[in-house]
Scaffold this active site. Structure first.
Site, PDB file in Angstrom:
ATOM      1  N   ASP A 183       0.852  -1.186   0.000  1.00 39.28           N
ATOM      2  CA  ASP A 183       0.000   0.000   0.000  1.00 39.28           C
ATOM      3  C   ASP A 183       0.883   1.229   0.000  1.00 39.28           C
ATOM      4  OD1 ASP A 183      -2.347   1.424  -0.084  1.00 39.28           O
ATOM      5  OD2 ASP A 183      -2.699   1.376   2.078  1.00 39.28           O
ATOM      6  N   GLY A 184       0.347   2.314  -0.505  1.00 40.92           N
ATOM      7  CA  GLY A 184       1.092   3.557  -0.525  1.00 40.92           C
ATOM      8  C   GLY A 184       0.152   4.726  -0.714  1.00 40.92           C
ATOM      9  N   HIS A 243      -9.123  -0.640   3.144  1.00 40.98           N
ATOM     10  CA  HIS A 243      -9.880  -0.250   4.338  1.00 40.98           C
ATOM     11  C   HIS A 243     -11.123  -1.111   4.531  1.00 40.98           C
ATOM     12  CE1 HIS A 243      -7.253   3.236   4.453  1.00 40.98           C
ATOM     13  NE2 HIS A 243      -7.594   3.510   3.210  1.00 40.98           N
ATOM     14  N   GLU A 287       2.268   3.700  -4.407  1.00 39.94           N
ATOM     15  CA  GLU A 287       1.709   2.379  -4.684  1.00 39.94           C
ATOM     16  C   GLU A 287       2.691   1.558  -5.527  1.00 39.94           C
ATOM     17  OE1 GLU A 287      -0.927   1.121  -3.421  1.00 39.94           O
ATOM     18  OE2 GLU A 287      -2.492   2.636  -3.133  1.00 39.94           O
ATOM     19  N   ASP A 338      -1.199  -0.007   5.194  1.00 31.60           N
ATOM     20  CA  ASP A 338      -1.701   1.360   5.250  1.00 31.60           C
ATOM     21  C   ASP A 338      -1.144   2.083   6.469  1.00 31.60           C
ATOM     22  OD1 ASP A 338      -3.796   3.487   4.436  1.00 31.60           O
ATOM     23  OD2 ASP A 338      -4.295   3.078   6.524  1.00 31.60           O
ATOM     24  N   ASP A 347      -4.297  -2.513  -3.322  1.00 32.28           N
ATOM     25  CA  ASP A 347      -5.628  -1.907  -3.436  1.00 32.28           C
ATOM     26  C   ASP A 347      -5.651  -0.823  -4.513  1.00 32.28           C
ATOM     27  OD1 ASP A 347      -4.315   0.220  -2.257  1.00 32.28           O
ATOM     28  OD2 ASP A 347      -5.326   0.034  -0.321  1.00 32.28           O
TER      29      ASP A 347
END
Length: 255
Positions: free
Chosen positions: A100-101, A215, A138, A225, A160
């Site tokens: 994640d980023g 999320h 990301e 995250d 994501d």
């Protein structure tokens, strides 16, 4: 003197009534389910994640015999999907990677986070920059994750970011490379520096990219995250040279 941390979860595999309990004492506590029960199988944990990981070590046949009500627990709990994935991938000999980023604001200070699970081992990676974008973080998360693998590996990589997943799985990134990263207008494609790096390391392994909803309670995605957010708030962050170069060449707002 520091206050001793108390266990908050009690998982009973074999007892009067199997289940995941939040208290030890009391009419609805775990103690009542194991007292007087020969060869009871149970354990206390500080977090739900630890309890679920322990549950995942038991074979389905064992759970079917002693705790059939727990067979659906891992699949039903929203924060346990990565445990289900990892259990399956272990059997298949695969490594699971979550990435994640992000940047806040976008562009702005940003960071990336990575969780790598290989059998029973777990590794985390993270980093941050004083000025970058969501998409660059990301991409960099995927790059750093794959670069950390010391030998050719069979990988399932969860992100994501549909921007990342679709570009790889639908072949867009390779098509961009074949055209020397030029857009139809003849300008360099945004983030081409990171796409070049990602394809280079991606092709050293057997990697399948999968999209995961962000999320949504997936514990490894949530951890990524958290790592990314922590790094973005750090002090004395380095400069994202690639972003600065692309910004000076075109628009100041590149996403």
């Amino acid at each position: 003197m520091s206050k001793k941390k108390k266990k908050k979860y009690y998982l009973i595999i074999k007892g009067h009534k199997s289940g995941l309990y939040r208290t030890w004492f009391g009419d609805k506590g775990a103690a009542e389910q194991v007292q007087g029960y020969n060869n009871a199988i149970y354990k206390g944990f500080y977090t739900k994640e630890e309890a679920l990981i322990w549950l995942g070590k038991f074979k389905d046949e064992t759970l079917q015999k002693y705790a059939p009500n727990l067979l659906s627990l891992v699949k039903e709990l929203p924060d346990s999907q990565s445990i289900v994935d990892n259990k399956n991938f272990l059997v298949e000999g695969k490594i699971s990677i979550y990435t994640d980023g992000g940047a806040n604001p976008n562009p702005g200070p940003g960071g990336y986070g990575v969780v790598i699970r290989d059998g029973k081992s777990k590794k985390e990676l993270s980093g941050g920059f004083r000025l970058t974008t969501n998409n660059r973080m990301e991409l960099l998360a995927c790059i750093k994750a794959l670069e950390s693998l010391t030998e050719k590996s069979n990988v399932i990589l969860f992100s994501d970011s549909q921007y990342v997943v679709n570009a790889i799985e639908k072949g867009w990134a390779k098509n961009w490379r074949a055209k020397n990263w030029k857009t139809p207008k003849g300008t360099l494609r945004i983030n081409h520096d990171l796409w070049q790096k990602l394809l280079s390391v991606y092709e050293k392994h057997d990697v399948e990219f999968r999209w995961v909803k962000g999320h949504a309670g997936n514990m490894d995605n949530e951890r990524c995250d958290q790592l990314a957010s922590q790094m973005a708030r750090g002090r004395d962050l380095p400069i994202d040279e690639g972003y600065l170069q692309s910004r000076s060449a075109t628009s100041p707002l590149l996403f």
